[in-house]
Every structure is written in C-alpha cells, then in structure tokens.
Design a protein around this motif. Structure first.
Motif, PDB file in Angstrom:
ATOM      1  N   ASN A   7      38.567  42.570  57.753  1.00  0.00           N
ATOM      2  CA  ASN A   7      39.579  43.253  58.557  1.00  0.00           C
ATOM      3  C   ASN A   7      40.968  43.314  57.924  1.00  0.00           C
ATOM      4  O   ASN A   7      41.889  43.819  58.541  1.00  0.00           O
ATOM      5  CB  ASN A   7      39.663  42.623  59.951  1.00  0.00           C
ATOM      6  N   PHE A   8      41.102  42.871  56.704  1.00  0.00           N
ATOM      7  CA  PHE A   8      42.389  42.933  55.998  1.00  0.00           C
ATOM      8  C   PHE A   8      42.434  44.064  54.975  1.00  0.00           C
ATOM      9  O   PHE A   8      43.472  44.341  54.384  1.00  0.00           O
ATOM     10  CB  PHE A   8      42.694  41.600  55.295  1.00  0.00           C
ATOM     11  N   ILE A   9      41.322  44.738  54.764  1.00  0.00           N
ATOM     12  CA  ILE A   9      41.236  45.784  53.749  1.00  0.00           C
ATOM     13  C   ILE A   9      41.895  47.071  54.262  1.00  0.00           C
ATOM     14  O   ILE A   9      41.665  47.491  55.396  1.00  0.00           O
ATOM     15  CB  ILE A   9      39.768  46.049  53.358  1.00  0.00           C
ATOM     16  N   GLY A  10      42.703  47.699  53.409  1.00  0.00           N
ATOM     17  CA  GLY A  10      43.392  48.931  53.782  1.00  0.00           C
ATOM     18  C   GLY A  10      42.651  50.188  53.381  1.00  0.00           C
ATOM     19  O   GLY A  10      42.668  51.188  54.084  1.00  0.00           O
ATOM     20  N   ASP A  11      41.999  50.170  52.234  1.00  0.00           N
ATOM     21  CA  ASP A  11      41.294  51.337  51.704  1.00  0.00           C
ATOM     22  C   ASP A  11      39.796  51.099  51.873  1.00  0.00           C
ATOM     23  O   ASP A  11      39.212  50.280  51.163  1.00  0.00           O
ATOM     24  CB  ASP A  11      41.655  51.520  50.225  1.00  0.00           C
ATOM     25  N   PHE A  12      39.174  51.803  52.834  1.00  0.00           N
ATOM     26  CA  PHE A  12      37.769  51.520  53.119  1.00  0.00           C
ATOM     27  C   PHE A  12      36.862  51.833  51.935  1.00  0.00           C
ATOM     28  O   PHE A  12      35.829  51.195  51.752  1.00  0.00           O
ATOM     29  CB  PHE A  12      37.295  52.207  54.405  1.00  0.00           C
ATOM     30  N   ASN A  13      37.219  52.809  51.091  1.00  0.00           N
ATOM     31  CA  ASN A  13      36.400  53.074  49.896  1.00  0.00           C
ATOM     32  C   ASN A  13      36.442  51.891  48.941  1.00  0.00           C
ATOM     33  O   ASN A  13      35.416  51.513  48.368  1.00  0.00           O
ATOM     34  CB  ASN A  13      36.884  54.342  49.188  1.00  0.00           C
ATOM     35  N   LEU A  14      37.616  51.307  48.770  1.00  0.00           N
ATOM     36  CA  LEU A  14      37.732  50.117  47.924  1.00  0.00           C
ATOM     37  C   LEU A  14      36.966  48.957  48.557  1.00  0.00           C
ATOM     38  O   LEU A  14      36.294  48.195  47.860  1.00  0.00           O
ATOM     39  CB  LEU A  14      39.201  49.739  47.696  1.00  0.00           C
ATOM     40  N   GLY A  15      37.029  48.838  49.867  1.00  0.00           N
ATOM     41  CA  GLY A  15      36.255  47.807  50.561  1.00  0.00           C
ATOM     42  C   GLY A  15      34.766  47.964  50.316  1.00  0.00           C
ATOM     43  O   GLY A  15      34.048  46.980  50.098  1.00  0.00           O
ATOM     44  N   ASP A  16      34.291  49.206  50.328  1.00  0.00           N
ATOM     45  CA  ASP A  16      32.870  49.468  50.039  1.00  0.00           C
ATOM     46  C   ASP A  16      32.536  49.078  48.595  1.00  0.00           C
ATOM     47  O   ASP A  16      31.468  48.526  48.321  1.00  0.00           O
ATOM     48  CB  ASP A  16      32.528  50.939  50.268  1.00  0.00           C
ATOM     49  N   ARG A  17      33.450  49.355  47.660  1.00  0.00           N
ATOM     50  CA  ARG A  17      33.209  48.978  46.265  1.00  0.00           C
ATOM     51  C   ARG A  17      33.201  47.456  46.105  1.00  0.00           C
ATOM     52  O   ARG A  17      32.404  46.918  45.324  1.00  0.00           O
ATOM     53  CB  ARG A  17      34.234  49.643  45.351  1.00  0.00           C
ATOM     54  N   ILE A  18      34.050  46.767  46.846  1.00  0.00           N
ATOM     55  CA  ILE A  18      34.029  45.297  46.815  1.00  0.00           C
ATOM     56  C   ILE A  18      32.680  44.808  47.327  1.00  0.00           C
ATOM     57  O   ILE A  18      32.074  43.906  46.726  1.00  0.00           O
ATOM     58  CB  ILE A  18      35.194  44.712  47.641  1.00  0.00           C
TER      59      ILE A  18
END
Length: 182
Positions: A7-18
């Motif tokens: 819930n701290f991620i701002g860019d959901f695409n980057l979150g998906d890559r993580i």
C-alpha cells in the motif's frame, strides 16, 4: 515465505514489476534449495538490491515528486519541496536522500545497510570482484529488504482510496523480524 502489503507503492506498473522480481527470486530460492551443491547467493543479492532500489525510486520519483495532491505523510513539507527540486536517478542518490531527510530514522541503521547492499550489488554485478556470498551475508541482505518493505508499509502507506492496485509482496524467504517490528 511471508507477505508485506504494497500500500505504499505509487506507480502500480512498477509495483507489478517488483512482484515479478519477487516471483523470480522465489524460483531462484526453490531451485537453490533443491540443488544445494550450487550457490545462487550472488544472484539473490542482485535481485534483492534491485527490489530495494525500485522501492526507493518509486517513493522519491513517484510518490514525492508526482503525487503532490495526495501528499506523503511523515515527511516535513520543506523536505518534500527540496526533494522535488532535485534529480534522483541512481540507487546511491535514493539512499543519500533517505539518510539526509530521515526517511528511516526509526529503523536504525537501515540507510547504512542499504549502502552496504548497494556496494555488494555493485561488487557482484558491475565490478565482478566478489568472492562467494556467505549464508550469513545473505541473511543480512534479506533482513535489509524486510526492514525496508515493512517500514515503507507502516510509515508511508497511502490513503486507502488509492491502494489495492498492486498485489501484496510475497517475500520468498523466512521472516527475520517479529511481526509488526520493522
């Protein structure tokens, strides 16, 4: 294996890559556990460092710089303004900003541990000068990732109305810290 909320991620695409990197890490751990004659600790360190760098990149370059209406809790307004005016492109820039603006003051030593992780990653990945990574060193690296993710989750979570776009992070090693303790 354990989960940390994203819930701290701002860019959901980057979150998906993580999340994809963490899935890759899980495969590496499973392969390494079934083939104990092979050490994949160097690869684990490089992937863990990449995840840490991505989390800090997202926090500085997405949350702080772009999500201005939403804001970022637990950071002084004048620090936010200074960060917005500076360019951050590399892992050491993110670590330096984290230290300078006390992002992790409650997690004593985290900036030092992130710096050590960056240096170890560079030694492996860029300089190709490192000997094999010991199990003890890998435990330290894993703990650094765990502390970073748990601290971000506790201290810098986004408003509920902006979360839920990124699947929670599944960490493929055993939890090092007691529950609720970054």
């Amino acid at each position: 294996m354990f989960k940390v909320e994203s819930n701290f991620i701002g860019d959901f695409n980057l979150g998906d890559r993580i999340n994809n990197e963490l899935k890759t890490l899980d495969i590496i751990y499973k392969f390494n556990n079934s083939n104990s004659s092979i050490s994949l600790n160097k690869i684990k360190v490089v992937v863990i460092a990449s995840v840490c760098e991505a989390v800090l990149y997202d926090f500085i370059n997405t949350r702080i710089k772009l999500h201005t209406r939403e804001g970022v809790r637990n950071i002084e307004v004048e620090h936010l303004e200074k960060i917005k005016d500076k360019e951050y492109k590399k892992f050491h820039h993110y670590i330096d900003a984290s230290k300078k603006y006390n992002f992790f003051k409650e997690s004593k030593g985290l900036c030092k541990d992130l710096k050590s992780l960056k240096e170890l990653r560079n030694c492996i990945h860029i300089q190709n000068k490192c000997a094999e990574i010991s199990g003890k060193k890998l435990l330290e690296v894993e703990k650094t990732l765990e502390i970073l993710l748990k601290t971000m989750n506790e201290k810098y979570h986004r408003p509920v109305s902006t979360t839920g776009w990124v699947k929670d992070f599944e960490i493929p090693f055993d939890e090092k810290l007691p529950k609720g303790n970054p």
